[in-house]
Design a protein around this motif. Sequence first.
Motif, PDB file in Angstrom:
ATOM      1  N   LEU A  27     140.278  -6.322   5.327  1.00 17.76           N
ATOM      2  CA  LEU A  27     140.700  -5.612   4.112  1.00 17.76           C
ATOM      3  C   LEU A  27     140.191  -4.179   4.140  1.00 17.76           C
ATOM      4  O   LEU A  27     139.046  -3.931   4.531  1.00 17.76           O
ATOM      5  CB  LEU A  27     140.099  -6.326   2.880  1.00 17.76           C
ATOM      6  N   THR A  29     140.398  -0.842   1.341  1.00 24.17           N
ATOM      7  CA  THR A  29     140.953  -0.237   0.120  1.00 24.17           C
ATOM      8  C   THR A  29     140.696   1.265   0.071  1.00 24.17           C
ATOM      9  O   THR A  29     141.071   1.919  -0.895  1.00 24.17           O
ATOM     10  CB  THR A  29     140.335  -0.877  -1.149  1.00 24.17           C
ATOM     11  N   TYR A  33     136.897   2.726   4.895  1.00 24.27           N
ATOM     12  CA  TYR A  33     136.942   1.313   5.294  1.00 24.27           C
ATOM     13  C   TYR A  33     138.077   1.051   6.295  1.00 24.27           C
ATOM     14  O   TYR A  33     138.015   0.095   7.066  1.00 24.27           O
ATOM     15  CB  TYR A  33     137.046   0.389   4.075  1.00 24.27           C
ATOM     16  N   ARG A  95     125.027  -2.222  -6.029  1.00 22.29           N
ATOM     17  CA  ARG A  95     126.219  -1.797  -5.278  1.00 22.29           C
ATOM     18  C   ARG A  95     127.416  -1.583  -6.220  1.00 22.29           C
ATOM     19  O   ARG A  95     128.377  -2.356  -6.214  1.00 22.29           O
ATOM     20  CB  ARG A  95     126.596  -2.848  -4.224  1.00 22.29           C
ATOM     21  N   LYS A 104     139.749  -8.930  -1.989  1.00 23.48           N
ATOM     22  CA  LYS A 104     139.663  -9.829  -0.837  1.00 23.48           C
ATOM     23  C   LYS A 104     140.339 -11.175  -1.093  1.00 23.48           C
ATOM     24  O   LYS A 104     140.924 -11.768  -0.191  1.00 23.48           O
ATOM     25  CB  LYS A 104     138.182 -10.052  -0.514  1.00 23.48           C
ATOM     26  N   ASP A 120     135.058  -9.035   7.273  1.00 29.47           N
ATOM     27  CA  ASP A 120     134.852  -7.777   6.549  1.00 29.47           C
ATOM     28  C   ASP A 120     135.177  -6.605   7.462  1.00 29.47           C
ATOM     29  O   ASP A 120     135.006  -6.698   8.688  1.00 29.47           O
ATOM     30  CB  ASP A 120     133.375  -7.650   6.138  1.00 29.47           C
ATOM     31  N   ALA A 121     135.560  -5.481   6.855  1.00 30.72           N
ATOM     32  CA  ALA A 121     135.872  -4.297   7.662  1.00 30.72           C
ATOM     33  C   ALA A 121     134.625  -3.683   8.295  1.00 30.72           C
ATOM     34  O   ALA A 121     134.733  -2.807   9.146  1.00 30.72           O
ATOM     35  CB  ALA A 121     136.587  -3.267   6.798  1.00 30.72           C
ATOM     36  N   ASP A 122     133.452  -4.152   7.877  1.00 35.87           N
ATOM     37  CA  ASP A 122     132.216  -3.623   8.485  1.00 35.87           C
ATOM     38  C   ASP A 122     131.637  -4.601   9.502  1.00 35.87           C
ATOM     39  O   ASP A 122     130.417  -4.685   9.663  1.00 35.87           O
ATOM     40  CB  ASP A 122     131.178  -3.287   7.402  1.00 35.87           C
ATOM     41  N   ASN A 151     127.614 -16.049   3.154  1.00 36.62           N
ATOM     42  CA  ASN A 151     127.997 -14.639   3.140  1.00 36.62           C
ATOM     43  C   ASN A 151     129.506 -14.566   3.314  1.00 36.62           C
ATOM     44  O   ASN A 151     130.072 -15.243   4.177  1.00 36.62           O
ATOM     45  CB  ASN A 151     127.282 -13.870   4.248  1.00 36.62           C
ATOM     46  N   SER A 152     130.148 -13.744   2.481  1.00 35.92           N
ATOM     47  CA  SER A 152     131.614 -13.711   2.502  1.00 35.92           C
ATOM     48  C   SER A 152     132.171 -12.626   3.429  1.00 35.92           C
ATOM     49  O   SER A 152     133.321 -12.240   3.309  1.00 35.92           O
ATOM     50  CB  SER A 152     132.159 -13.547   1.085  1.00 35.92           C
ATOM     51  N   ASP A 181     133.110 -10.313  -4.624  1.00 32.78           N
ATOM     52  CA  ASP A 181     133.825 -11.535  -4.212  1.00 32.78           C
ATOM     53  C   ASP A 181     132.866 -12.639  -3.762  1.00 32.78           C
ATOM     54  O   ASP A 181     133.163 -13.823  -3.908  1.00 32.78           O
ATOM     55  CB  ASP A 181     134.798 -11.218  -3.074  1.00 32.78           C
ATOM     56  N   GLN A 182     131.718 -12.249  -3.223  1.00 30.26           N
ATOM     57  CA  GLN A 182     130.813 -13.270  -2.685  1.00 30.26           C
ATOM     58  C   GLN A 182     130.304 -14.214  -3.776  1.00 30.26           C
ATOM     59  O   GLN A 182     130.251 -15.432  -3.567  1.00 30.26           O
ATOM     60  CB  GLN A 182     129.635 -12.601  -1.959  1.00 30.26           C
ATOM     61  N   HIS A 230     127.483  -7.784  11.600  1.00 29.05           N
ATOM     62  CA  HIS A 230     127.944  -7.393  10.268  1.00 29.05           C
ATOM     63  C   HIS A 230     127.037  -6.275   9.740  1.00 29.05           C
ATOM     64  O   HIS A 230     125.847  -6.499   9.540  1.00 29.05           O
ATOM     65  CB  HIS A 230     127.885  -8.635   9.355  1.00 29.05           C
ATOM     66  N   GLY A 233     125.511  -4.102   3.664  1.00 29.65           N
ATOM     67  CA  GLY A 233     124.663  -3.170   2.915  1.00 29.65           C
ATOM     68  C   GLY A 233     125.370  -1.849   2.690  1.00 29.65           C
ATOM     69  O   GLY A 233     126.482  -1.636   3.181  1.00 29.65           O
ATOM     70  N   LYS A 236     126.923   2.218   6.275  1.00 24.23           N
ATOM     71  CA  LYS A 236     127.863   1.692   7.284  1.00 24.23           C
ATOM     72  C   LYS A 236     127.829   2.594   8.522  1.00 24.23           C
ATOM     73  O   LYS A 236     127.415   3.753   8.434  1.00 24.23           O
ATOM     74  CB  LYS A 236     129.296   1.685   6.708  1.00 24.23           C
TER      75      LYS A 236
END
Length: 392
Positions: A27, A29, A33, A95, A104, A120-122, A151-152, A181-182, A230, A233, A236
């Motif tokens: 994902l 947005t 990212y 955050r 997501k 995740d994108a990271d 962890n999502s 989302d997590q 991953h 945090g 990035k």
Amino acid sequence: MSSGPLCGLITMLGMSKMSAGEAFVTLATTDPYCMGATVVAKSLRRHGTTRQIVVMVTPNISEQSTVSLEKVFDEVITVDVMDSEDRLHLALLGRPELGTTFTKIHCWTLTQYSKCVFLDADTLVLCNVDELFERDELSAAPDPGWPDCFNSGVFVFRPSLQTHKKLVNLALQHGSFDGGDQGLLNSFFSSWPVEDIAKHLPFVYNLSANSVYTYLPAFKQFGHNAKIVHFLGPVKPWSSQRLDTMEEFVSQWWKEYHSHAVLPAPMTQLSQDWDKPEQIQENLGRSNSLLTHFSPPSQKLPSRSEPQSHADYSAPLVEHFESSIRTEDEDPHVGTGRQEDRDGTAETCTPLAVDPETEQLEHRRKWELGQADYLGRDAYENIQRMLDCFLD
Ligand SMILES: O=c1ccn([C@@H]2O[C@H](COP(=O)(O)OP(=O)(O)O[C@H]3O[C@H](CO)[C@@H](O)[C@H](O)[C@H]3O)[C@@H](O)[C@H]2O)c(=O)[nH]1
Ligand SMILES: [Mn+2]
């Protein structure tokens, strides 16, 4: 990527021996990212995934980012922004920017696929992880902060409009305990911590930087098995602040970002460099060796591949990186910086995208500061080997 009749035909041919109904999904947005998403796709391809690679984007991302994503993803799917707008919980999490991660959950609408793995994108994929598709919904790794929650950032799921509707309803009625989302997903799949151990992914599928801080001995023991990193945090690889851990992975991230995309398996027929299985295999085999070069988190020296200013992501910053990083990208074999010795046995690793002189100076400074890279270059075996050479 799959646009055009030739690509379509190639994709179809390839799919006869692959799983057409399965996909990796990420994902993005925002434009920064999107940089991360690009690396997710490139690293999956580099390691020869046979699954489709899909990115969900929101309408606000730039035309330029869309074009870049189309080059590396099989599908770029536009979805609506979904924001928790839960300022209180997000403030608690520290955050405020993560409200949009609710977007997501739109991944459950991708019902053209029977099973998916969300990344995740990271994240950065270090080896082939297609075996994740053998797992069922909802499989995920423990969160390093609260291991009874998953962890999502990496999870296996089955797209379903019904599940999507239930998730939206839960979000509307109760929100999320962490504002992102997590929290929502952990409330929904609440039996995850106790029900089925097969749904607990090994931690090496979602290795986060802060775990290196909190349990360095475990990282030394098991870190070489890492499969997905991953960058969890607020900081990035693409942002301006320094990531004090996983320096080598940050270099690897930038290297992947600047690399040319590896074509999907059936299309490798069109590529001179990637048409031989042994070449692909050779590259796959190189991935995990990177970990042997991890440096402990105490290092504070500037890295060439990261900006030093405190300004946020901006186009000029990216241009600066693009010109400052050595482009070995033409060669698909440089991905892991492994060197071969005289009899052809690969034995040492060098960090990526750093010129040898700078690297040598940095290494010397670190050594003099007592910050030896015991897991990599300064490992006992390497020093022993150097002494042997010297004595010979
Ligand atoms: O502005 C944003 C923020 C996030 N994302 C996407 O959402 C993901 C999650 O955000 P991220 O910044 O990666 O969050 P983490 O630092 O990983 O924080 C944790 O908390 C998040 C909120 O619950 C979860 O989504 C993460 O999986 C979990 O690791 C990103 O990777 C992107 O795919 C965007 O596209 N745009
Ligand atoms: Mn993340």
